[in-house]
Design a protein around this motif. Structure first.
Motif, PDB file in Angstrom:
ATOM      1  N   GLY A  46       0.831  -1.192   0.000  1.00  0.00           N
ATOM      2  CA  GLY A  46       0.000   0.000   0.000  1.00  0.00           C
ATOM      3  C   GLY A  46       0.863   1.239   0.000  1.00  0.00           C
ATOM      4  O   GLY A  46       2.017   1.217  -0.437  1.00  0.00           O
ATOM      5  N   ARG A  47       0.327   2.340   0.523  1.00  0.00           N
ATOM      6  CA  ARG A  47       1.078   3.586   0.569  1.00  0.00           C
ATOM      7  C   ARG A  47       2.283   3.461   1.481  1.00  0.00           C
ATOM      8  O   ARG A  47       2.255   2.773   2.497  1.00  0.00           O
ATOM      9  N   ARG A  48       3.375   4.132   1.083  1.00  0.00           N
ATOM     10  CA  ARG A  48       4.624   4.148   1.843  1.00  0.00           C
ATOM     11  C   ARG A  48       5.156   2.755   2.109  1.00  0.00           C
ATOM     12  O   ARG A  48       5.806   2.500   3.123  1.00  0.00           O
ATOM     13  N   GLY A  49       4.879   1.836   1.181  1.00  0.00           N
ATOM     14  CA  GLY A  49       5.410   0.487   1.294  1.00  0.00           C
ATOM     15  C   GLY A  49       4.720  -0.383   2.319  1.00  0.00           C
ATOM     16  O   GLY A  49       5.179  -1.491   2.607  1.00  0.00           O
ATOM     17  N   ARG A  50       3.604   0.089   2.873  1.00  0.00           N
ATOM     18  CA  ARG A  50       2.898  -0.704   3.871  1.00  0.00           C
ATOM     19  C   ARG A  50       2.320  -1.960   3.233  1.00  0.00           C
ATOM     20  O   ARG A  50       1.886  -1.957   2.089  1.00  0.00           O
ATOM     21  N   ALA A  51       2.294  -3.031   4.017  1.00  0.00           N
ATOM     22  CA  ALA A  51       1.710  -4.274   3.513  1.00  0.00           C
ATOM     23  C   ALA A  51       0.207  -4.098   3.356  1.00  0.00           C
ATOM     24  O   ALA A  51      -0.440  -3.364   4.096  1.00  0.00           O
ATOM     25  N   TRP A  52      -0.352  -4.766   2.343  1.00  0.00           N
ATOM     26  CA  TRP A  52      -1.807  -4.743   2.118  1.00  0.00           C
ATOM     27  C   TRP A  52      -2.256  -6.184   1.969  1.00  0.00           C
ATOM     28  O   TRP A  52      -1.809  -6.887   1.075  1.00  0.00           O
ATOM     29  N   SER A  53      -3.114  -6.610   2.861  1.00  0.00           N
ATOM     30  CA  SER A  53      -3.561  -7.994   2.858  1.00  0.00           C
ATOM     31  C   SER A  53      -4.523  -8.239   1.697  1.00  0.00           C
ATOM     32  O   SER A  53      -5.501  -7.511   1.543  1.00  0.00           O
ATOM     33  N   THR A  54      -4.233  -9.262   0.883  1.00  0.00           N
ATOM     34  CA  THR A  54      -5.107  -9.568  -0.255  1.00  0.00           C
ATOM     35  C   THR A  54      -5.388 -11.067  -0.339  1.00  0.00           C
ATOM     36  O   THR A  54      -4.921 -11.746  -1.248  1.00  0.00           O
ATOM     37  N   PRO A  55      -6.146 -11.598   0.595  1.00  0.00           N
ATOM     38  CA  PRO A  55      -6.534 -13.009   0.499  1.00  0.00           C
ATOM     39  C   PRO A  55      -7.529 -13.214  -0.630  1.00  0.00           C
ATOM     40  O   PRO A  55      -8.145 -12.263  -1.120  1.00  0.00           O
ATOM     41  N   ARG A  56      -7.684 -14.456  -1.040  1.00  0.00           N
ATOM     42  CA  ARG A  56      -8.662 -14.764  -2.092  1.00  0.00           C
ATOM     43  C   ARG A  56     -10.058 -14.326  -1.653  1.00  0.00           C
ATOM     44  O   ARG A  56     -10.447 -14.511  -0.510  1.00  0.00           O
ATOM     45  N   GLY A  57     -10.762 -13.736  -2.598  1.00  0.00           N
ATOM     46  CA  GLY A  57     -12.081 -13.199  -2.309  1.00  0.00           C
ATOM     47  C   GLY A  57     -12.075 -11.690  -2.260  1.00  0.00           C
ATOM     48  O   GLY A  57     -13.123 -11.059  -2.450  1.00  0.00           O
ATOM     49  N   ASN A  58     -10.911 -11.092  -2.000  1.00  0.00           N
ATOM     50  CA  ASN A  58     -10.794  -9.641  -2.055  1.00  0.00           C
ATOM     51  C   ASN A  58     -10.384  -9.197  -3.443  1.00  0.00           C
ATOM     52  O   ASN A  58     -10.031 -10.011  -4.298  1.00  0.00           O
ATOM     53  N   PHE A  59     -10.399  -7.888  -3.674  1.00  0.00           N
ATOM     54  CA  PHE A  59     -10.094  -7.326  -4.994  1.00  0.00           C
ATOM     55  C   PHE A  59      -8.721  -6.687  -4.980  1.00  0.00           C
ATOM     56  O   PHE A  59      -8.436  -5.816  -4.149  1.00  0.00           O
ATOM     57  N   ALA A  60      -7.879  -7.116  -5.908  1.00  0.00           N
ATOM     58  CA  ALA A  60      -6.559  -6.522  -6.096  1.00  0.00           C
ATOM     59  C   ALA A  60      -6.415  -6.189  -7.575  1.00  0.00           C
ATOM     60  O   ALA A  60      -6.214  -7.087  -8.406  1.00  0.00           O
TER      61      ALA A  60
END
Length: 244
Positions: A46-60
């Motif tokens: 995410g912003r500033r290199g933060r991790a963004w959780s994207t398990p199956r079922g979410n939108f990436a």
């Protein structure tokens, strides 16, 4: 996909390291705007290199397009993307009043964060990354202290939306707002965004790595800056994280 916007290509992957990274790989051969969707990401950010959780079922998803105009014009695409996201959410849930827009690049659902936007440039291309909690939301322990509570579309509305279906709704909405932006400029986008802004007229805190500004959220100016009315007068905030 009869409604898929003309001129935009569509690329769906089961697994990617990151749709942002895939966009960077596509950039040298880009011939037109392209949407990239990953059912699962293994190295999202995410912003500033933060991790963004994207398990199956979410939108990436990521939109990559040729960068036109000034760098300031490119930055205003976050407002275009925010409006498109809100319209897509309303289309798939039917909840007109549940979604609000948080400066500079988040979408809220019932007051919790449901989506975020990340803009990057890769050479002559503009990359707009979008993460949406369709089915799952991170826990409070997975987000920074003071951040809004993450929520999911499924948890808040009961609507079960497939990522590919959400992509179709988002792509249609984005193309419409992009046409409006390129034809009429930022003014109508700004007006529409402000009509759905979260916490306008209320006291908010804008934080950067160096300082903090507290004031009443009054406006977004024609350059996209956040306008706060503080104890020292009106202040324009160019970039910051906003806390309620």
């Amino acid at each position: 996909m009869a409604d898929w916007p003309h001129g935009y290509s569509r690329h769906v992957f089961d697994t990617l390291d990151s749709t942002l990274s895939e966009a960077a790989r596509m950039a040298p051969t880009l011939t037109g705007p392209a949407w990239i969707l990953a059912v699962e990401q293994t190295a999202a950010r995410g912003r500033r290199g933060r991790a963004w959780s994207t398990p199956r079922g979410n939108f990436a998803g990521t939109l990559i397009m040729r960068r036109t105009g000034s760098p300031a014009d490119a930055a205003l695409r976050s407002f275009v993307a925010s409006l498109a996201l809100r319209e897509a959410f309303v289309a798939v849930t039917g909840r007109e009043d549940a979604f609000a827009l948080k400066w500079p690049n988040d979408v809220l659902l019932n007051g919790g964060k449901v989506a975020g936007i990340l803009l990057e440039t890769v050479g002559e291309a503009l990359v707009i990354g979008v993460g949406v909690n369709l089915a799952h939301a991170p826990t409070a322990a997975q987000v920074e202290q003071g951040a809004l509570t993450p929520v999911s579309v499924l948890g808040e509305t009961g609507a079960r939306v497939a990522p590919e279906d959400f992509l179709d709704a988002l792509a249609v909405a984005y193309a419409r707002f992009e046409d409006q932006f390129t034809t009429y400029g930022f003014a109508p986008i700004r007006t529409a965004w402000l009509s759905h802004a979260a916490r306008i007229g209320e006291v908010v805190t804008a934080r950067t790595m160096r300082d903090e500004t507290v004031g009443v959220f009054e406006d977004v100016d024609p350059s996209g800056n956040l306008i706060l009315n503080t104890a020292k007068g009106r202040v324009a905030i160019t970039a910051a994280d906003v806390y309620f």
